[in-house]
Design an enzyme around this catalytic site. Structure first.
Site, PDB file in Angstrom:
ATOM      1  CB  VAL A  15       0.591  58.226 120.917  1.00 60.90           C
ATOM      2  CG1 VAL A  15       1.625  57.260 119.821  1.00 60.90           C
ATOM      3  CG2 VAL A  15       0.653  59.149 120.375  1.00 60.90           C
ATOM      4  N   GLY A 189      -9.789  70.866 120.716  1.00 58.68           N
ATOM      5  CA  GLY A 189      -9.116  70.610 120.771  1.00 58.68           C
ATOM      6  C   GLY A 189      -7.729  70.387 119.773  1.00 58.68           C
ATOM      7  CD  GLU A 192      -1.640  69.153 125.091  1.00 65.76           C
ATOM      8  OE1 GLU A 192      -2.523  69.432 125.976  1.00 65.76           O
ATOM      9  OE2 GLU A 192      -1.620  68.690 124.103  1.00 65.76           O
ATOM     10  CE  LYS A 207       6.740  67.496 117.064  1.00 68.33           C
ATOM     11  NZ  LYS A 207       6.147  68.202 116.737  1.00 68.33           N
TER      12      LYS A 207
HETATM   13  N1  LIG Z   1      -0.588  63.558 120.764  1.00 66.45           N
HETATM   14  C1  LIG Z   1      -0.017  62.731 119.814  1.00 66.45           C
HETATM   15  O1  LIG Z   1      -0.599  63.056 118.574  1.00 66.45           O
HETATM   16  C2  LIG Z   1       1.339  62.715 119.643  1.00 66.45           C
HETATM   17  C3  LIG Z   1       2.234  62.490 117.688  1.00 66.45           C
HETATM   18  C4  LIG Z   1       3.327  62.221 118.283  1.00 66.45           C
HETATM   19  C5  LIG Z   1       4.642  62.027 119.617  1.00 66.45           C
HETATM   20  N2  LIG Z   1       3.194  61.947 120.732  1.00 66.45           N
HETATM   21  C6  LIG Z   1       4.290  62.109 121.739  1.00 66.45           C
HETATM   22  O2  LIG Z   1       3.668  60.590 121.887  1.00 66.45           O
HETATM   23  C7  LIG Z   1       3.705  60.738 123.997  1.00 66.45           C
HETATM   24  C8  LIG Z   1       2.452  59.883 124.738  1.00 66.45           C
HETATM   25  O3  LIG Z   1       1.774  60.819 123.582  1.00 66.45           O
HETATM   26  P1  LIG Z   1       0.173  61.142 124.763  1.00 66.45           P
HETATM   27  O4  LIG Z   1      -0.466  62.781 123.008  1.00 66.45           O
HETATM   28  O5  LIG Z   1      -0.414  60.413 124.299  1.00 66.45           O
HETATM   29  O6  LIG Z   1      -0.291  61.805 125.670  1.00 66.45           O
HETATM   30  P2  LIG Z   1      -1.379  60.839 126.987  1.00 66.45           P
HETATM   31  O7  LIG Z   1      -3.023  61.255 125.641  1.00 66.45           O
HETATM   32  O8  LIG Z   1      -1.136  62.325 127.557  1.00 66.45           O
HETATM   33  O9  LIG Z   1      -0.837  60.374 127.131  1.00 66.45           O
HETATM   34  C9  LIG Z   1       0.068  59.663 128.271  1.00 66.45           C
HETATM   35  C10 LIG Z   1      -0.287  58.477 128.330  1.00 66.45           C
HETATM   36  O10 LIG Z   1       1.258  58.492 129.883  1.00 66.45           O
HETATM   37  C11 LIG Z   1       0.638  57.861 130.657  1.00 66.45           C
HETATM   38  N3  LIG Z   1       1.367  58.466 131.956  1.00 66.45           N
HETATM   39  C12 LIG Z   1       1.541  59.835 132.167  1.00 66.45           C
HETATM   40  N4  LIG Z   1       2.060  58.932 133.670  1.00 66.45           N
HETATM   41  C13 LIG Z   1       2.201  57.645 133.887  1.00 66.45           C
HETATM   42  C14 LIG Z   1       3.392  57.525 135.063  1.00 66.45           C
HETATM   43  N5  LIG Z   1       3.943  57.894 136.211  1.00 66.45           N
HETATM   44  N6  LIG Z   1       3.287  56.425 135.129  1.00 66.45           N
HETATM   45  C15 LIG Z   1       2.612  55.233 134.232  1.00 66.45           C
HETATM   46  N7  LIG Z   1       2.080  55.792 132.902  1.00 66.45           N
HETATM   47  C16 LIG Z   1       1.295  56.747 132.660  1.00 66.45           C
HETATM   48  C17 LIG Z   1      -1.147  58.463 131.193  1.00 66.45           C
HETATM   49  O11 LIG Z   1      -2.220  57.582 131.599  1.00 66.45           O
HETATM   50  P3  LIG Z   1      -3.836  57.997 132.699  1.00 66.45           P
HETATM   51  O12 LIG Z   1      -4.854  57.899 130.618  1.00 66.45           O
HETATM   52  O13 LIG Z   1      -4.401  56.255 132.836  1.00 66.45           O
HETATM   53  O14 LIG Z   1      -3.888  58.983 132.650  1.00 66.45           O
HETATM   54  C18 LIG Z   1      -1.843  58.275 129.863  1.00 66.45           C
HETATM   55  O15 LIG Z   1      -2.187  56.987 129.541  1.00 66.45           O
HETATM   56  C19 LIG Z   1       4.296  62.130 123.718  1.00 66.45           C
HETATM   57  O16 LIG Z   1       5.844  61.975 124.101  1.00 66.45           O
HETATM   58  C20 LIG Z   1       4.417  63.056 122.856  1.00 66.45           C
HETATM   59  O17 LIG Z   1       5.330  64.251 122.590  1.00 66.45           O
HETATM   60  C21 LIG Z   1       2.520  62.299 120.888  1.00 66.45           C
END
Ligand SMILES: NC(=O)c1ccc[n+]([C@@H]2O[C@H](COP(=O)([O-])OP(=O)(O)OC[C@H]3O[C@@H](n4cnc5c(N)ncnc54)[C@H](OP(=O)(O)O)[C@@H]3O)[C@@H](O)[C@H]2O)c1
Length: 430
Positions: A15, A189, A192, A207
């Protein structure tokens, strides 16, 4: 032109990187709509060296995301890390305490801590915006809180998890079992490596808790959501559902009843004629029923970098204009503590499939158990007649009570002619 809105982004994963890309590619359009430029000036993630497919050079880097909350040059904090506790919670809390508006996509955080965080936001007079937290790109938060603000909402029903909808759709289209389709979804993909949050219904329940809070202006209450996932849905039930004129969908339903609010996530039999039954694959949909507007249905992509970034940036445009809505649709002190109706009091019709030994008297015993519990039958299907072998028997009940259904099942399960745990799926009229 007004000075740019300066944004600090915590989390540069799917995101976070999507938001940076959108703000780069649609910079002019967003600036025109926002009345000013929206510029990311600082970021935080764990691994500074990782290639994220989008430029981060020249942006201030924070190893600890909480540092963004104290950065005086940041107007808005974007929390895109995830998780109900840990760094996401610390950052959002610190930013609100510092009087900075927050935009988050984190449904787990809002479902668990949303009531307390809204209080902090209210005390400091800042926004806590979360359009991206429910159904990704579908603007359902704004629709419920603003577009339908004039209505008393009586019911919300939604396909809130794209992974489950993809799995159920593939099971139906290819006649395959849950475990096979899940393995494929993981390879592609769509699921998870640890799929439990999705397939056990927890993500959908986060949600639903958020939607219910907005719809009923009740403090968000994840702990009261009844949750069942899709692991026990089998190909044979999907095929019977089809024969009976239904589709099996994992729905999140929040409903106002005379006794309080029902909040439940579980597989449902939905009539094929219902538009939500035709929402397939990774798509999400939300149906809201208001007393003046009637039924409204929104459909779209519930996840992925593009749709989620679309929702996040919509919140940024609001902030750029200084628009602020109460977090849960009204001031915290105006929220109403309506009681929650337990699942045991649920009223509805049921699909029941038993695998029984085909011998005289078995069906009579089953129907007697249902009669004794006060459950009346609408229809019955019995297939395959190989004496002595297990055959499926499908029963569809008239509207009854969950407690009565459970009592009948206990009695039925005691019979040595019933060979597997019964499959029970609630029928959702619309
Ligand atoms: N993916 C979707 O389609 C989607 C849809 C709706 C809502 N969401 C929500 O959006 C949020 C992010 O999802 P995502 O899919 O983008 O997750 P993701 O791909 O796992 O990305 C998480 C990010 O957070 C960073 N992070 C983790 N721990 C950290 C820390 N302690 N300090 C600083 N940065 C940290 C990671 O850093 P690194 O990259 O360096 O590891 C990564 O860049 C979640 O709440 C999810 O539920 C996601």
């Amino acid at each position: 032109m007004t000075r740019p809105l300066s944004v600090g982004v915590a989390g540069l994963g799917t995101v976070g990187a999507g938001v940076l890309r959108l703000l780069r590619d649609n910079a002019e359009l967003v600036a025109a709509r926002a009345g000013r430029r929206v510029a990311v000036t600082a970021v935080s993630a764990r691994d500074r060296s990782r290639d994220r497919g989008v430029a981060t050079q020249g942006l201030r880097w924070y190893d600890d995301p909480v540092g963004l909350a104290a950065d005086p040059a940041i107007d808005v904090v974007l929390e895109l890390i995830g998780g109900s506790d840990g760094p996401a919670y610390k950052l959002v809390h610190a930013a609100l305490e510092a009087g900075k508006p927050v935009v988050t996509a984190n449904k787990a955080l809002l479902a668990v801590h949303g009531a307390a965080l809204a209080q902090v936001a209210e005390q400091h007079g800042v926004s806590l915006a979360f359009e991206a937290a429910v159904a990704g790109g579908i603007p359902v938060i704004k629709a419920l809180r603003e577009g339908l603000a004039a209505n008393r909402i009586d019911r919300i029903a939604g396909i809130l998890n794209g992974t489950c909808n993809y799995i159920l759709t593939a099971m139906r289209e290819h006649g395959r079992e849950f475990a096979d389709v899940l393995a494929d979804a993981q390879r592609l993909g769509y699921a998870e490596a640890d799929p439990s949050f999705d397939v056990d219904g927890i993500d959908a329940a986060h949600k639903l808790a958020i939607l219910a809070a907005l719809a009923f202006n009740r403090p968000v209450d994840f702990a009261s959501v009844h949750i069942e996932g899709i692991r026990n849905v089998s190909a044979v039930d999907i095929a019977f559902a089809n024969d009976l004129g239904y589709r099996i969908k994992l729905l999140g339903i929040a409903r106002r009843t005379p006794h309080g609010i029902e909040m439940r996530v579980h597989p449902c039999m939905v009539p094929q004629s219902n538009p939500i039954a035709r929402v397939d694959g990774v798509y999400n949909a939300v149906v809201a029923e208001g007393d003046f507007v009637g039924r409204v249905m929104l459909e779209g992509r519930g996840a992925g970098a593009g749709p989620t970034a679309s929702a996040v940036v919509a919140d940024l445009v609001d902030l750029a204009h200084g628009r602020r809505a109460p977090v849960w649709g009204m001031a915290g002190e105006a929220l109403v503590q309506l009681p929650v109706v337990p699942m045991s009091a649920h009223e509805g019709a049921y699909y029941l499939r038993l695998m029984v030994v085909d011998r005289p008297g078995v069906i009579a015993d089953v129907t007697a158990a249902l009669r004794d519990a006060g459950v009346s039958l609408e229809s019955m299907i019995q297939r395959g007649r190989a004496p002595g072998e297990a055959v499926p028997v499908v029963l569809v009940t008239h509207e009854t009570n969950e407690g009565a259904m459970r009592a009948a099942l206990e009695q039925i399960a005691r019979s040595d002619a019933v060979l597997e745990p019964p499959a029970l799926i609630r029928i959702e009229p619309a």
